[in-house]
Design an enzyme around this catalytic site. Structure first.
Site, PDB file in Angstrom:
ATOM      1  N   TYR A   1       1.575  20.285  -7.109  1.00 23.63           N
ATOM      2  CA  TYR A   1       1.450  21.749  -7.146  1.00 23.63           C
ATOM      3  C   TYR A   1       2.822  22.420  -7.002  1.00 23.63           C
ATOM      4  CZ  TYR A   1      -3.656  21.724  -7.088  1.00 23.63           C
ATOM      5  OH  TYR A   1      -4.969  21.563  -7.421  1.00 23.63           O
TER       6      TYR A   1
ATOM      7  N   GLU B   1     -10.105  -5.604   6.352  1.00 29.03           N
ATOM      8  CA  GLU B   1     -10.442  -4.734   5.218  1.00 29.03           C
ATOM      9  C   GLU B   1     -11.360  -3.592   5.645  1.00 29.03           C
ATOM     10  OE1 GLU B   1     -12.638  -6.943   2.270  1.00 29.03           O
ATOM     11  OE2 GLU B   1     -13.291  -5.131   1.237  1.00 29.03           O
TER      12      GLU B   1
ATOM     13  N   ASP C   1     -13.706  -9.422   2.972  1.00 22.76           N
ATOM     14  CA  ASP C   1     -14.991  -9.942   2.543  1.00 22.76           C
ATOM     15  C   ASP C   1     -14.776 -11.093   1.566  1.00 22.76           C
ATOM     16  OD1 ASP C   1     -16.444  -8.183   4.065  1.00 22.76           O
ATOM     17  OD2 ASP C   1     -16.797  -6.758   2.437  1.00 22.76           O
TER      18      ASP C   1
END
Lengths: 361, 361
Positions: free
Chosen positions: B96, B190, B242
């Site tokens: 911006y 994680e 995982d």
């Protein structure tokens, strides 16, 4: 610790009810408040999404009921174990913990997380104890800074002395003890990046407030923390979200609660919360028109939905907002204020709006 | 502060180069390393995804170059301003800030964030200063706890005394000063929920380590913090994700870097990081087969992709992993270890694996 004893007592009462039925030779049953949409409504007097009084009986000797019955009892056993051990599980861990195979069968007590989630939600309703008190945690997210000292897990933590990171908000804030609260109000931010903006500019110090952020929708931990500070210390809560229907919804969930968690609005909703920005009027006043990101179809659809929610539909100020956004036909992000100056949001936008009491209610 | 002066000097050098060209009456130009895929490769010696030496010249008086040229110079001006003010912007805010309309025209300097991002990445390459040193921040995420005392923004922060929440990791960790590091290694998780599991069980205290989490992919702030502790204090980094191709990729990004950030691998990659779990062997050893969540097509596709990445394809141990996962035909989450006991992951799984040095490298 009082709350813990109360929770264990509630859970034991559920167990005694079932064993009592068995001893009396009756069909074991539980009374469960109905959680379908028909039993959820917006209560304009309490300014909260609440549940009706509809109840259902759930029987053990009923082929249609037995699975849910056993799941609810299992959830109660797990919650009691967790409270006694003084340990917590995430919803996902609770699912795996409950997913055990019944002896001499190949039937799992739960197969999908949806089942354990529902059992835990039913348990919230039956016992009147929130999931936090049942020691099953939602997701952890968000940061906080401000002139507040708390005690948590034996540590004394000063939210004003935690460097650029701030305190990481846990999923469960029930046991936090507030030692000293010097702040006068709370600013909630939808975006972590805007929190870093305000934190770097030390807005919490200059305005004597607390700044708290999630990333998108506020977690239960954040909502409870906001509510506790609001109720226990009468701190006004000001919400800063992007100017779009998604932001309006984040605001409304913090303020009125949500349909899916209607049974727990009492513990989460903050009817006194007010919207600080970004409003449709801001887009004109702060010359942000060139930063409008044109609505896509999904945004326009969402705008219509949100506009028609019971808690918005009779609110003239908000209806005006939705009308203006429709005319602007696009969203404006909080980050767009950076176009006015690196610290414009901290030095002008927020202090001016608070000074002029430019809130949406 | 040394780094800041160095960064400002680098940015000024870029400006002098351009004004020098102008004064000499030459076509102003910048030398920009090429960031296309063809110039990115895995370097097996350094165990890192790195950039080749391909360079391109970018000219001001060239219709195809001028927009990017001006954007790069604007990014440099912004970075200099930020360094001099000692302020930071998020990537979104920087967009911006750079999205200004050129005088007497209706041309915006940038129209899409993709453009400002690329200009900032080019600037990283030209100046050799990472985005963090340019004071443009990535996303903020994650929590940390352990026996470490740091100084940040004048505050002294003890990561072992922050209650159930922990320290909230900022997006930019360049200015953190480590005062005291008693921990012996780092466990990266994680999932935030698993971090809360380990934190509640005080694993960092029992094993004398640091626990750090993201939610999904690790942010740049987390990766830099891991790398700094790894390099400056020789702390081993153990990764817990995982058991699925997505987890393997999270591990590989922390270890080897990523293609999109290849130009900055030196500042982010940790070739010494090792995978602690969850491995395909764990599924058998810890009796987790019933918790396998069957692969969907997208998982199988991802498995094939990840398996064939340069940094995995000649690694026998990892190829065996991928083969075993394919046979298991599903993923297993860390949370599934809760089925073995509420604190099983903290009391048995992690300590046993570390004791037995069951790492994947």
């Amino acid at each position: 610790m009082e709350k813990k004893q109360e929770t264990i007592k509630n859970l034991k009462r559920l167990g005694s009810k079932v064993t009592g039925d068995i001893e009396k030779g009756e069909n074991p049953s539980l009374d469960v408040p109905i959680r379908t949409l028909s039993n959820v409504k917006y209560d304009p007097t309490r300014k909260m999404i609440t549940m009706g009084s509809g109840m259902a009986k759930r029987y053990f000797f009923n082929v249609g009921h037995v699975r849910k019955f056993v799941q609810t009892v299992e959830a109660a056993a797990l919650a009691k174990e967790l409270n006694e051990m003084n340990k917590h599980l995430s919803l996902r861990e609770a699912f795996y913990r409950m997913k055990r195979t019944l002896p001499d069968s190949n039937i799992n007590l739960v197969d999908e997380q949806e089942e354990s989630n529902e059992a835990i939600e039913d348990l919230e309703l039956i016992t009147g104890a929130s999931r936090e008190l049942l020691h099953v945690n939602a997701n952890k997210l968000g940061s906080i800074a401000g002139k507040v000292v708390i005690e948590d897990k034996g540590d004394v933590i000063d939210w004003s002395k935690l460097g650029s990171g701030g305190w990481s908000i846990p999923s469960n804030v029930e046991d936090i003890v507030f030692k000293k609260v010097d702040a006068k109000f709370i600013i909630y931010l939808e975006k972590a990046a805007e929190w870093e903006r305000l934190h770097e500019d030390r807005v919490w110090e200059k305005l004597n407030c607390i700044i708290i952020s999630s990333q998108g929708q506020a977690t239960r931990g954040i909502r409870r923390l906001l509510q506790r500070l609001h109720l226990e210390y009468k701190l006004p809560v000001y919400i800063l979200v992007d100017g779009d229907p998604w932001g309006a919804y984040i605001y409304s969930v913090i303020k009125y609660g949500s349909i899916s968690l209607a049974h727990i609005s009492q513990e989460l909703a903050i009817p006194g919360a007010r919207m600080l920005g970004l409003t449709a009027e801001d887009v004109v006043k702060y010359d942000l028109k060139k930063h409008i990101i044109k609505f896509e179809e999904v945004d326009i659809k969402r705008l219509e939905q949100v506009k028609n929610y019971d808690w918005f539909k009779d609110n003239k100020e908000w209806q005006k907002q939705f009308k203006l956004w429709k005319e602007l036909n696009g969203k404006v992000e909080l980050a767009a204020l950076a176009s006015k100056g690196i610290t414009f949001i901290s030095d002008h936008y927020i202090p001016d709006k608070i000074k002029n009491k430019e809130f949406l209610d």
